[in-house]
Design a protein around this motif. Structure first.
Motif, PDB file in Angstrom:
ATOM      1  N   PRO A 357       0.818  -1.223   0.000  1.00 50.59           N
ATOM      2  CA  PRO A 357       0.000   0.000   0.000  1.00 50.59           C
ATOM      3  C   PRO A 357       0.852   1.273   0.000  1.00 50.59           C
ATOM      4  CG  PRO A 357      -0.806  -1.553   1.634  1.00 50.59           C
ATOM      5  CD  PRO A 357       0.457  -2.141   1.074  1.00 50.59           C
ATOM      6  N   TYR A 358       2.087   1.190   0.558  1.00 51.25           N
ATOM      7  CA  TYR A 358       2.931   2.396   0.643  1.00 51.25           C
ATOM      8  C   TYR A 358       4.036   2.408  -0.408  1.00 51.25           C
ATOM      9  CZ  TYR A 358       4.731  -1.259   3.740  1.00 51.25           C
ATOM     10  OH  TYR A 358       5.113  -2.471   4.272  1.00 51.25           O
ATOM     11  N   ASP A 359       4.025   1.504  -1.371  1.00 47.56           N
ATOM     12  CA  ASP A 359       5.110   1.444  -2.364  1.00 47.56           C
ATOM     13  C   ASP A 359       5.213   2.717  -3.209  1.00 47.56           C
ATOM     14  OD1 ASP A 359       6.390  -0.890  -1.802  1.00 47.56           O
ATOM     15  OD2 ASP A 359       5.485  -2.075  -3.419  1.00 47.56           O
ATOM     16  N   ILE A 360       4.064   3.249  -3.626  1.00 43.69           N
ATOM     17  CA  ILE A 360       4.085   4.424  -4.525  1.00 43.69           C
ATOM     18  C   ILE A 360       4.804   5.585  -3.815  1.00 43.69           C
ATOM     19  CG2 ILE A 360       2.630   6.029  -5.868  1.00 43.69           C
ATOM     20  CD1 ILE A 360       2.433   3.027  -6.762  1.00 43.69           C
ATOM     21  N   LYS A 361       4.514   5.709  -2.517  1.00 44.01           N
ATOM     22  CA  LYS A 361       5.150   6.772  -1.713  1.00 44.01           C
ATOM     23  C   LYS A 361       6.671   6.668  -1.772  1.00 44.01           C
ATOM     24  CE  LYS A 361       4.801   6.707   2.891  1.00 44.01           C
ATOM     25  NZ  LYS A 361       4.086   6.535   4.142  1.00 44.01           N
ATOM     26  N   TYR A 362       7.179   5.448  -1.852  1.00 42.80           N
ATOM     27  CA  TYR A 362       8.634   5.252  -1.897  1.00 42.80           C
ATOM     28  C   TYR A 362       9.163   5.127  -3.325  1.00 42.80           C
ATOM     29  CZ  TYR A 362       8.287   4.551   3.103  1.00 42.80           C
ATOM     30  OH  TYR A 362       8.041   4.735   4.436  1.00 42.80           O
ATOM     31  N   GLY A 363       8.334   5.478  -4.301  1.00 44.14           N
ATOM     32  CA  GLY A 363       8.790   5.479  -5.698  1.00 44.14           C
ATOM     33  C   GLY A 363       8.900   4.082  -6.285  1.00 44.14           C
ATOM     34  N   ARG A 364       8.300   3.102  -5.653  1.00 44.65           N
ATOM     35  CA  ARG A 364       8.371   1.740  -6.210  1.00 44.65           C
ATOM     36  C   ARG A 364       7.167   1.521  -7.130  1.00 44.65           C
ATOM     37  NH1 ARG A 364      10.535   0.188  -0.614  1.00 44.65           N
ATOM     38  NH2 ARG A 364       8.384  -0.143   0.061  1.00 44.65           N
ATOM     39  N   HIS A 365       7.366   0.723  -8.157  1.00 41.55           N
ATOM     40  CA  HIS A 365       6.262   0.455  -9.083  1.00 41.55           C
ATOM     41  C   HIS A 365       6.190  -1.033  -9.354  1.00 41.55           C
ATOM     42  CE1 HIS A 365       9.180  -0.054 -12.272  1.00 41.55           C
ATOM     43  NE2 HIS A 365       9.767   1.041 -11.846  1.00 41.55           N
ATOM     44  N   TYR A 366       5.443  -1.393 -10.411  1.00 38.41           N
ATOM     45  CA  TYR A 366       5.119  -2.804 -10.606  1.00 38.41           C
ATOM     46  C   TYR A 366       6.336  -3.719 -10.730  1.00 38.41           C
ATOM     47  CZ  TYR A 366       2.796  -7.043 -11.803  1.00 38.41           C
ATOM     48  OH  TYR A 366       2.376  -8.341 -11.763  1.00 38.41           O
ATOM     49  N   ASP A 367       7.414  -3.190 -11.335  1.00 32.07           N
ATOM     50  CA  ASP A 367       8.605  -4.041 -11.483  1.00 32.07           C
ATOM     51  C   ASP A 367       9.511  -3.984 -10.263  1.00 32.07           C
ATOM     52  OD1 ASP A 367       8.267  -5.297 -13.871  1.00 32.07           O
ATOM     53  OD2 ASP A 367       8.931  -3.544 -15.022  1.00 32.07           O
ATOM     54  N   THR A 368       9.271  -3.019  -9.421  1.00 30.96           N
ATOM     55  CA  THR A 368      10.177  -2.843  -8.272  1.00 30.96           C
ATOM     56  C   THR A 368       9.372  -2.887  -6.968  1.00 30.96           C
ATOM     57  OG1 THR A 368       9.910  -0.441  -8.443  1.00 30.96           O
ATOM     58  CG2 THR A 368      11.781  -1.414  -9.611  1.00 30.96           C
ATOM     59  N   THR A 369       8.398  -3.767  -6.919  1.00 36.67           N
ATOM     60  CA  THR A 369       7.516  -3.793  -5.748  1.00 36.67           C
ATOM     61  C   THR A 369       8.308  -4.101  -4.475  1.00 36.67           C
ATOM     62  OG1 THR A 369       7.073  -6.160  -5.875  1.00 36.67           O
ATOM     63  CG2 THR A 369       5.598  -4.728  -7.118  1.00 36.67           C
ATOM     64  N   GLY A 370       7.735  -3.653  -3.380  1.00 42.65           N
ATOM     65  CA  GLY A 370       8.333  -3.990  -2.087  1.00 42.65           C
ATOM     66  C   GLY A 370       7.755  -5.275  -1.517  1.00 42.65           C
TER      67      GLY A 370
END
Ligand code: DSN
Length: 441
Positions: A357-370
């Motif tokens: 849920p907080y990935d976008i906040k950290y600049g992560r996207h579909y290929d770099t998911t957390g």
């Protein structure tokens, strides 16, 4: 060099057989999949798949539907029983298709829909136009996100109320449709907490139960239609163990609107072999659904605890990690989810990366998911219980935290899988779950 036609032909079958062998030796943990029974597989290769039956049973625009009608009527009857619903439409060919039919029935272009963002667990069919999501791209809906509480891994009830009442106070347009549910649903959504507010302001409430349909049918998850949802869409192949497809359940008052929104609006022919497969799976769910769904939830909770105790950051700890089939693990301190997904696949442990849920906040996207997402429904259908969940957690630990050689793990996984080759929770189980069935000669 181009293959000859017969080489193409043989290659396709060779790949199919390799796929079956691979799944016989692997641990299937993708939260949106399942393995159908031999009976469902038999139904979906029947001649129904070669016929046309547009419309509703007994109101077809094609001849030749005598037996197709009977099967579809049984299928609808069982769907109504499974979900204690007044109306069931088993024609949508997928969950997305079912959602598009609901958008067609209850919205106009430029209306607002409220749903979860994809990072918070929403499905791509809830997505905004700018992200090529279905709701925005196909139906021109404006999408407003539910406020989400990371710690609870759930919709924030108070913030949602404030958002709606804030819009009322400032005379902003309100959503016409509210979509609960989605693709990451470890905990029941607050339908009963919010239904009155949404209804008071004239909104229609839908619940996308694609993932949890089998748990609802088995009485082990919230019952959205009882809690205030007007309509519910499902997939028939995730926790529900039928063939790939969709369906819609609702109150009787919406039956006529939904019926037209399905045909002719959004479905032409509705994959009649899959209607037969759905009917078989629904009969299996009526008989075995409760035991199966209980075991799914127990397995998910066991696996979550086992992974957590081995050092994995399983989300939702405050609420016991999960009450469904799915768990979400934050792997951002180890590697991208895509890297973990690949390492596990090399070890024949098959799951998928997932946005947190907080990935976008950290600049992560579909290929770099957390994150990674794990579902236990398919392993449960193969007969696995607590001991096997411990073993799976250990395999995952050895691959992800100890970097053990995938080749060694693969051999051990294949050995572990040998005892689990049959489908459980079904009337007839003689044929192995992933046996490649040769029909052509
Ligand atoms: N995208 C699928 C999932 O894996 O959840 C659902 O359609």
């Amino acid at each position: 060099m181009k293959l000859t036609p017969v080489e193409y032909y043989r290659k396709v079958f060779s790949l199919l057989e390799q796929h079956h062998r691979w799944f016989q030796e692997s641990i299937p943990l993708i939260a949106s999949e399942n393995v159908p029974s031999p009976a469902v597989r038999e139904a979906i290769i029947s001649d129904f798949g070669n016929r046309y039956a547009e419309g509703f049973p007994k109101e077809r625009v094609y001849a030749g539907c005598r037996f197709i009608d009977e099967v579809e009527i049984l299928c609808m009857e069982m769907a109504r029983r499974l979900f204690d619903a007044e109306y069931a439409d088993v024609r949508p060919v997928s969950g997305v298709n079912a959602n598009i039919a609901v958008y067609t029935a209850f919205t106009q272009p430029n209306d607002i829909m409220m749903s979860l963002s994809i990072a918070a667990g929403g499905h791509i069919s809830f997505g905004k136009k700018q992200f090529s999501g279905t709701a925005g791209s196909v139906k021109n809906l404006e999408v407003e996100y539910f406020p989400f509480n990371y710690e609870d891994m759930n919709i924030d009830v108070e913030a949602t109320k404030e958002k709606i009442l804030g819009r009322v106070k400032t005379n902003q347009p309100l959503p016409k449709l509210v979509m609960f549910g989605g693709s990451v649903l470890p905990f029941p959504h607050p339908v009963k907490e919010l239904a009155k507010l949404f209804h008071d302001y004239g909104m229609t409430i839908c619940y996308d139960a694609a993932h949890v349909a089998g748990l609802i049918a088995g009485g082990q998850f919230q019952d959205p239609l009882k809690e205030g949802a007007d309509v519910m869409t499902i997939s028939t192949h995730k926790t529900l163990f039928g063939p790939q497809g969709g369906a819609i359940l609702s109150k009787e008052m919406y039956a006529e609107t939904l019926k037209k929104a399905v045909f002719p609006a959004t479905v032409s022919n509705h994959h009649l072999h899959h209607v037969a497969g759905k009917a078989v799976a629904f009969a299996e769910m009526l008989e075995f659904g409760k035991d199966y769904a209980e075991q799914v939830v127990e397995n998910a909770q066991t696996l979550a605890k086992e992974l957590y105790s081995r050092g994995f950051n399983v989300l939702g700890r405050k609420n016991g990690f999960t009450r469904s089939h799915v768990l979400i693990v934050d792997v951002s301190e180890i590697a991208y989810g895509s890297e973990i997904e690949r390492r596990l696949e090399d070890s024949n442990i098959i799951l998928n990366r997932n946005l947190l849920p907080y990935d976008i906040k950290y600049g992560r996207h579909y290929d770099t998911t957390g994150g990674i997402r794990i579902g236990v429904q398919e392993c449960t259908r193969l007969g696995m219980k607590a001991e096997e969940m411990k073993q799976i957690a250990e395999f995952i630990q050895r691959v992800v935290l100890r970097n053990e050689d995938p080749e060694h793990i693969r051999a051990e996984v294949a050995d572990f899988r040998r005892r689990f080759q049959k489908v459980h929770y079904a009337f007839e189980t003689a044929t192995e779950a992933y046996k490649y069935i040769r029909v052509r000669s």
